[in-house]
Design a protein around this motif. Structure first.
Motif, PDB file in Angstrom:
ATOM      1  N   UNK A 377       0.809  -1.213   0.000  1.00  0.00           N
ATOM      2  CA  UNK A 377       0.000   0.000   0.000  1.00  0.00           C
ATOM      3  C   UNK A 377       0.847   1.269   0.000  1.00  0.00           C
ATOM      4  N   UNK A 378       2.070   1.167   0.494  1.00  0.00           N
ATOM      5  CA  UNK A 378       2.929   2.348   0.548  1.00  0.00           C
ATOM      6  C   UNK A 378       3.724   2.553  -0.736  1.00  0.00           C
ATOM      7  N   UNK A 379       3.523   1.694  -1.735  1.00  0.00           N
ATOM      8  CA  UNK A 379       4.250   1.849  -2.994  1.00  0.00           C
ATOM      9  C   UNK A 379       3.929   3.190  -3.652  1.00  0.00           C
ATOM     10  N   UNK A 380       2.655   3.516  -3.779  1.00  0.00           N
ATOM     11  CA  UNK A 380       2.272   4.759  -4.446  1.00  0.00           C
ATOM     12  C   UNK A 380       2.761   5.995  -3.695  1.00  0.00           C
ATOM     13  N   UNK A 381       2.566   6.083  -2.377  1.00  0.00           N
ATOM     14  CA  UNK A 381       3.117   7.250  -1.672  1.00  0.00           C
ATOM     15  C   UNK A 381       4.628   7.405  -1.853  1.00  0.00           C
ATOM     16  N   UNK A 382       5.360   6.283  -1.894  1.00  0.00           N
ATOM     17  CA  UNK A 382       6.818   6.370  -2.034  1.00  0.00           C
ATOM     18  C   UNK A 382       7.231   6.887  -3.408  1.00  0.00           C
ATOM     19  N   UNK A 383       6.376   6.738  -4.389  1.00  0.00           N
ATOM     20  CA  UNK A 383       6.723   7.204  -5.735  1.00  0.00           C
ATOM     21  C   UNK A 383       6.859   8.720  -5.801  1.00  0.00           C
ATOM     22  N   UNK A 384       6.214   9.428  -4.891  1.00  0.00           N
ATOM     23  CA  UNK A 384       6.303  10.890  -4.905  1.00  0.00           C
ATOM     24  C   UNK A 384       7.205  11.426  -3.795  1.00  0.00           C
ATOM     25  N   UNK A 385       7.999  10.538  -3.196  1.00  0.00           N
ATOM     26  CA  UNK A 385       8.899  10.971  -2.122  1.00  0.00           C
ATOM     27  C   UNK A 385      10.036  11.818  -2.681  1.00  0.00           C
TER      28      UNK A 385
END
Length: 435
Positions: A377-385
């Motif tokens: 689930x944290x894959x998408x948030x990490x893409x904009x880190x």
């Protein structure tokens, strides 16, 4: 320039399976900061390693202590003295101990923003060529960059993280939303709708500088422009980002923030179902899932990227590194401890039990990690880190901003004068930098 952890990098982390193992020998325990010669066989290394763990003592500490038992079973001649140090106190406590030469731990769980500072002061042992840096090719490049200073490795990445929008699916649905807000404008509208239609608060804010960054990044702003040695915290872009926060507070979309212990207040309100949305990171997964409204219904706990501003969706890259004190009398044992704790197997166990994000590519595909749905689930948030500036002064930039944010949240000032004051404070920290 800062670098972004792109979707390609994260996709590779989730897809690649590389076997991790130990094997490098420790070195001679030389003087402070000296690189070991690598003559000591791991099985012969003995001594006591004091480790300051800055993780949450209740939800995370017990898992790290389980790993310590595994380490001591593998290396029976090495004992680990575990000390949990509150994160808020750790930076100053370590600097005081290292400066005095007394009481510093052998190994410290170091915030990624502290490594360059500690290394520049001579407090950290260089790790290149030691057992601590094991299979460096497996590390995700951006977390690995946080451990380097002046071309040398002073920290190996333990966990990586960022901020996401955490939301209560049931409350959003009652307000008429099947999906979380994708933009800052949508965030305000959804929060106001939750407030009017459910009686719960729409959004709880953490009055901390780190949690301001998604708003600032979203409008194209930042703390500083490192290549040009320019302070940009009061730029029009940064002002536009903080004005969004000011509007969320004054409009009532965000509940009135607590000025003291705001993190705990926001977190408690969220996991008790009193607010629908907060900004937080993967380190809070275990805490949230133990809360009143998620404990019996974990599917009600949603994770999404931070909403986008006019420029982009962007949240700060965070995380922690393992570092070794330059004055340690147990360097060999410390290097082996770091190697073990940072192996793919250990990272996968931490991911599975706590939902913390690994820094090794292979750990993402390990069965223990994939068993925890929060990792995916944290894959998408990490893409904009967004990578933060790895400069010695980086950690010092937060205090002036959090002080200004507290005044803003308390209604004592507005965005423009607050950020001008912060920029002036930065001039005292960043000598020779321009506005």
């Amino acid at each position: 320039m800062r670098r972004v952890l792109t979707s390609a990098v994260v996709a590779a982390a989730l897809a690649l399976a590389v076997t991790a193992c130990g094997g490098d020998s420790g070195g001679d325990s030389g003087g402070a900061g000296s690189a070991p010669a690598g003559s000591a066989a791991p099985a012969e290394v003995s001594g006591t390693v004091t480790w300051w763990d800055t993780s949450d003592a209740t939800t995370e500490g017990p898992v790290f202590q389980e790993l310590i038992k595994d380490f001591e079973a593998k290396y029976p001649k090495i004992k680990v003295e575990y000390v949990n140090v509150p994160f808020a106190d750790a930076r100053d406590k370590f600097k005081t101990a290292a400066q005095s030469g007394s009481g510093a731990p052998d190994v410290l769980r170091t915030d990624v923003g502290w490594v360059a500072e500690f290394a520049s002061l001579g407090y950290l042992a260089p790790l290149d060529g030691t057992a601590a840096v094991d299979k460096p090719e497996e590390f995700l490049p951006v977390p690995a960059a946080s451990g380097k200073y002046n071309g040398k490795t002073y920290g190996v990445p333990q966990v990586t993280d960022t901020l996401g929008l955490l939301y209560n699916k049931e409350l959003l649905k009652k307000a008429g939303y099947d999906e979380p807000p994708a933009t800052m404008a949508d965030l305000k509208k959804a929060a106001l709708d939750v407030k009017s239609k459910t009686g719960a608060g729409g959004l709880a804010l953490n009055v901390d500088a780190y949690f301001l960054l998604p708003f600032i990044y979203g409008e194209g702003g930042d703390f500083v422009d490192v290549p040009n040695k320019k302070i940009t915290i009061s730029s029009p872009q940064s002002v536009a980002g903080v004005k969004i926060v000011e509007d969320l507070i004054t409009s009532g979309a965000a509940v009135k923030p607590a000025l003291q212990d705001s993190y705990t207040n926001a977190e408690t309100a969220f996991k008790d179902g009193k607010v629908a949305m907060i900004f937080n990171g993967p380190w809070s997964n275990a805490d949230n899932l133990g809360g009143k409204v998620f404990k019996d219904d974990p599917d009600n706990f949603g994770v999404a990227p931070v909403p986008a501003g006019s420029a982009k969706a962007g949240a700060p890259l965070g995380g922690h590194d393992y570092t070794v004190y330059a004055g340690s009398k147990n360097l060999d044992a410390s290097y082996l401890f770091v190697q073990f704790m940072d192996s793919a197997e250990s990272q996968a166990k931490i991911a599975g039990k706590l939902g913390l994000l690994p820094t090794r590519q292979s750990a993402y595909s390990a069965s223990e990690a994939t068993a925890n749905p929060k990792i995916a689930q944290w894959q998408k948030p990490m893409e904009s880190a967004v990578e933060r500036p790895w400069i010695p002064e980086a950690a010092s930039l937060f205090q002036p901003l959090v002080e200004g944010y507290q005044k803003l949240a308390g209604g004592q000032t507005t965005t423009e004068p607050m950020l001008k004051d912060v920029a002036t404070a930065y001039q005292g920290i960043l000598k020779g930098w321009s506005l």
